[in-house]
Enzyme design. Structure first.
Site, PDB file in Angstrom:
ATOM      1  N   CYS A 114      43.292  86.905 -32.412  1.00 60.43           N
ATOM      2  CA  CYS A 114      43.658  86.917 -33.838  1.00 60.43           C
ATOM      3  C   CYS A 114      43.275  88.223 -34.533  1.00 60.43           C
ATOM      4  CB  CYS A 114      43.037  85.737 -34.558  1.00 60.43           C
ATOM      5  SG  CYS A 114      43.656  84.157 -33.961  1.00 60.43           S
ATOM      6  N   HIS A 250      43.028  87.618 -42.309  1.00 62.58           N
ATOM      7  CA  HIS A 250      43.667  86.809 -41.261  1.00 62.58           C
ATOM      8  C   HIS A 250      43.790  85.390 -41.802  1.00 62.58           C
ATOM      9  CE1 HIS A 250      44.594  84.692 -37.680  1.00 62.58           C
ATOM     10  NE2 HIS A 250      43.374  84.223 -37.469  1.00 62.58           N
ATOM     11  N   ASN A 280      48.027  79.306 -38.566  1.00 62.42           N
ATOM     12  CA  ASN A 280      47.415  80.476 -37.931  1.00 62.42           C
ATOM     13  C   ASN A 280      48.408  81.096 -36.937  1.00 62.42           C
ATOM     14  OD1 ASN A 280      45.918  82.294 -36.467  1.00 62.42           O
ATOM     15  ND2 ASN A 280      44.142  80.966 -36.209  1.00 62.42           N
TER      16      ASN A 280
HETATM   17  N1  COA Z   1      43.122  65.192 -37.759  1.00 62.66           N
HETATM   18  C1  COA Z   1      42.195  64.281 -38.066  1.00 62.66           C
HETATM   19  N2  COA Z   1      40.931  64.333 -37.611  1.00 62.66           N
HETATM   20  C2  COA Z   1      40.601  65.367 -36.832  1.00 62.66           C
HETATM   21  C3  COA Z   1      41.519  66.368 -36.480  1.00 62.66           C
HETATM   22  C4  COA Z   1      42.819  66.257 -36.975  1.00 62.66           C
HETATM   23  N3  COA Z   1      43.772  67.158 -36.683  1.00 62.66           N
HETATM   24  N4  COA Z   1      40.893  67.269 -35.701  1.00 62.66           N
HETATM   25  C5  COA Z   1      39.618  66.864 -35.562  1.00 62.66           C
HETATM   26  N5  COA Z   1      39.441  65.710 -36.247  1.00 62.66           N
HETATM   27  C6  COA Z   1      38.226  64.906 -36.370  1.00 62.66           C
HETATM   28  C7  COA Z   1      37.209  65.192 -35.303  1.00 62.66           C
HETATM   29  O1  COA Z   1      37.518  64.500 -34.116  1.00 62.66           O
HETATM   30  C8  COA Z   1      35.954  64.694 -35.955  1.00 62.66           C
HETATM   31  O2  COA Z   1      35.903  63.289 -35.845  1.00 62.66           O
HETATM   32  P1  COA Z   1      34.504  62.524 -35.544  1.00 62.66           P
HETATM   33  O3  COA Z   1      33.630  62.879 -36.717  1.00 62.66           O
HETATM   34  O4  COA Z   1      34.937  61.108 -35.487  1.00 62.66           O
HETATM   35  O5  COA Z   1      34.032  63.107 -34.258  1.00 62.66           O
HETATM   36  C9  COA Z   1      36.146  65.025 -37.433  1.00 62.66           C
HETATM   37  O6  COA Z   1      37.563  65.234 -37.605  1.00 62.66           O
HETATM   38  C10 COA Z   1      35.410  66.260 -37.899  1.00 62.66           C
HETATM   39  O7  COA Z   1      35.593  67.260 -36.926  1.00 62.66           O
HETATM   40  P2  COA Z   1      35.073  68.720 -37.151  1.00 62.66           P
HETATM   41  O8  COA Z   1      35.491  69.564 -35.975  1.00 62.66           O
HETATM   42  O9  COA Z   1      33.611  68.699 -37.507  1.00 62.66           O
HETATM   43  O10 COA Z   1      35.906  69.107 -38.458  1.00 62.66           O
HETATM   44  P3  COA Z   1      35.839  70.391 -39.305  1.00 62.66           P
HETATM   45  O11 COA Z   1      35.544  70.092 -40.704  1.00 62.66           O
HETATM   46  O12 COA Z   1      35.026  71.478 -38.651  1.00 62.66           O
HETATM   47  O13 COA Z   1      37.360  70.874 -39.268  1.00 62.66           O
HETATM   48  C11 COA Z   1      38.674  72.505 -38.095  1.00 62.66           C
HETATM   49  C12 COA Z   1      37.982  71.158 -38.016  1.00 62.66           C
HETATM   50  C13 COA Z   1      39.272  72.824 -36.728  1.00 62.66           C
HETATM   51  C14 COA Z   1      39.756  72.440 -39.131  1.00 62.66           C
HETATM   52  C15 COA Z   1      37.633  73.578 -38.500  1.00 62.66           C
HETATM   53  O14 COA Z   1      36.487  73.461 -37.696  1.00 62.66           O
HETATM   54  C16 COA Z   1      38.162  74.966 -38.373  1.00 62.66           C
HETATM   55  O15 COA Z   1      39.076  75.352 -39.076  1.00 62.66           O
HETATM   56  N6  COA Z   1      37.563  75.783 -37.499  1.00 62.66           N
HETATM   57  C17 COA Z   1      37.998  77.142 -37.306  1.00 62.66           C
HETATM   58  C18 COA Z   1      39.163  77.143 -36.387  1.00 62.66           C
HETATM   59  C19 COA Z   1      39.865  78.434 -36.404  1.00 62.66           C
HETATM   60  O16 COA Z   1      40.217  78.930 -37.450  1.00 62.66           O
HETATM   61  N7  COA Z   1      40.089  78.984 -35.221  1.00 62.66           N
HETATM   62  C20 COA Z   1      40.792  80.184 -35.052  1.00 62.66           C
HETATM   63  C21 COA Z   1      39.927  81.330 -35.406  1.00 62.66           C
HETATM   64  S1  COA Z   1      40.878  82.751 -35.333  1.00 62.66           S
END
Ligand code: COA
EC number: 2.3.1.180
Length: 323
Positions: A114, A250, A280
C-alpha cells in the site's frame, strides 16, 4: 535547482460497484459494521475482461491528457503495484508500449504494497532531480479483488480495485519537496500474501494466494507509525503543521485517516477522503484521492500537500509536495 512538479493527474475506477449490502450475501457482516469500522460504503471490482494494466493505462491516459503531454515526451514510467498482470515483463514496460511512451526510456514496477505509490513517486523524483529523466509517469494500479479470499470477512470488506497516475516534469518551480521511505520486515506476519512464484507452483496449493491480515494489530501499528512519520516529515522540511493545506493519505480506513489528521491539527475538511467510494485500493489509493481533489477544484496550484501511506512489509512513507 531542478525539481519534479506534478503537471497532470488521472484516475480510473472500474465500473462494477459492490456495495456493503451485497457483501452481506457473501459473508457474515453488515453495512453498519463496515461503515462504522472502516468508512467504506462500496468498492469497485475489475471486469472479467480487464487486467491491472488496463486500469493503469486509463488512469495514465487521463493524467497525460490533463498534463497536455504527448506519450513520446515521457522518458520514465514507474508503476506501483502488488498485483501485476505478469511476472515479467513489468506492468510498466507493457504500459510504456501501449501508451506510446518514448521507446528506450526506463520502465519498471515498484513493489511496496500500500506504500507503493509513495515509493514510486520518490524514485521518479530522484530520477528527475539527478537528470535521469525529464518527464515521468508515476502510476499506482491494483486488482486487489484477485488476491482476496471472498470467504474471509476480515479482509474481503476492505479492499477494492482501481488506478491513479501523475505526470512529473523537471523544472525550476518547486514540486516534490521531500520524500521519506521506510520498511520493517519484522512485521510480515501481520499482513502478507503467503505465496509468490519464487516458491514454486506446488506451494500455491498449500499456502494459498490470498491476503492474510491481523487487522486489529495492523491498525495499531499503522496509527502510531503514520503519526510519527508525519511529524518527522514536517521537522526535516522545517515546515510547521499549520502550513499544510491538504492531507492526501492512503485510503485504508477512515479511523486511521482521522487519527493522522488529528496529529496534524488538520480539520477533516482539509483531508482528502475517498475511501468510502472505493475501499482500500493499495498503491492506487493516493493518486486516486489526489486526482479526485484536483479535478473537483479543492486542491489548487501552489498549495502544500502531505501524502502518506502504510502497508504490508511493513512499509511506510510520506511526501511533501508543492502542487
Ligand atoms: N463484519 C462483522 N464483524 C467482523 C468483520 C466483518 N467484516 N470482520 C471482523 N469482525 C468481527 C471479528 O471477528 C471480531 O469478533 P469477535 O469480537 O466476536 O471476535 C470483531 O468483529 C472485532 O474484530 P476486530 O478485528 O477487533 O475489529 P476492529 O475494530 O479492529 O476492526 C478492521 C477490524 C479490520 C476494520 C480494523 O482492524 C482495521 O481496519 N485494521 C486495519 C486494516 C488495514 O487497513 N489494513 C491495510 C493496511 S494498508
Amino acid at each position: 535547482m531542478t525539481s519534479a512538479r506534478i503537471i497532470g493527474t488521472g484516475s480510473y475506477l472500474p465500473e462494477r460497484v459492490v456495495t456493503n449490502h451485497e457483501l452481506e450475501q457473501l459473508v457474515e457482516t453488515s453495512d453498519s459494521w463496515i461503515r462504522e469500522r472502516t468508512g467504506i460504503r462500496e468498492r469497485r471490482l475489475v471486469g472479467d475482461d480487464q487486467s491491472c494494466g488496463d486500469l493503469g493505462r486509463i488512469a495514465a491516459q487521463r493524467a497525460l491528457e490533463a498534463a497536455g503531454c504527448r506519450g513520446e515526451e515521457v522518458d520514465l514510467i514507474v508503476v506501483a503495484t502488488c498485483t501485476p498482470d505478469r511476472i515479467f515483463p513489468s506492468t510498466a514496460s507493457a504500459l510504456q508500449h501501449s501508451l506510446g511512451l518514448r521507446p528506450g526510456g526506463a520502465a519498471f514496477d515498484v513493489s511496496a504494497a500500500c506504500s507503493g505509490f509513495i515509493y514510486a513517486l520518490s524514485v521518479a523524483d530522484r530520477f528527475i532531480r539527478t537528470g535521469g529523466a525529464s518527464r515521468a509517469l508515476v502510476v499506482g494500479a491494483e486488482t486487489m479483488s484477485r488476491i482476496i479470499d471472498w470467504e474471509d470477512r476480515g479482509t474481503c470488506v476492505l479492499f477494492g480495485d482501481g488506478a491513479g497516475a501523475v505526470v512529473l516534469e523537471a523544472g525550476e518551480q518547486p514540486g516534490v519537496l521531500s520524500t521519506h521511505l521506510h520498511s520493517d520486515g519484522r512485521h510480515e506476519p501481520l499482513l502478507y500474501v503467503p505465496w509468490g512464484p519464487g516458491q514454486g507452483y506446488a506451494a500455491l496449493e498449500s499456502q494459498g494466494g490470498y491476503i492474510r491480515m491481523r487487522g486489529n494489530e495492523v491498525f495499531k501499528v499503522a496509527v502510531n507509525t503514520l503519526t510519527r512519520i508525519v511529524e518527522d516529515t514536517l521537522a526535516s522540511a522545517g515546515v510547521d503543521k499549520s502550513q499544510v493545506d491538504w492531507l492526501v493519505p492512503h485510503q485504508a480506513n477512515i479511523r486511521i485517516i482521522q487519527a493522522t489528521a488529528k496529529k496534524l491539527d488538520l480539520a477533516m475538511d482539509r483531508v482528502v477522503v475517498t475511501v468510502g467510494e472505493h475501499g482500500n485500493t493499495s498503491a492506487a489509493s493516493i493518486p486516486i484521492a489526489l486526482d479526485t481533489a484536483v479535478r473537483d477544484g479543492r486542491i489548487q496550484r501552489g498549495e502544500l500537500l502531505m501524502l502518506e501511506a502504510f502497508g504490508g512489509g511493513f512499509t511506510w512513507g510520506s511526501a511533501l509536495v508543492r502542487y
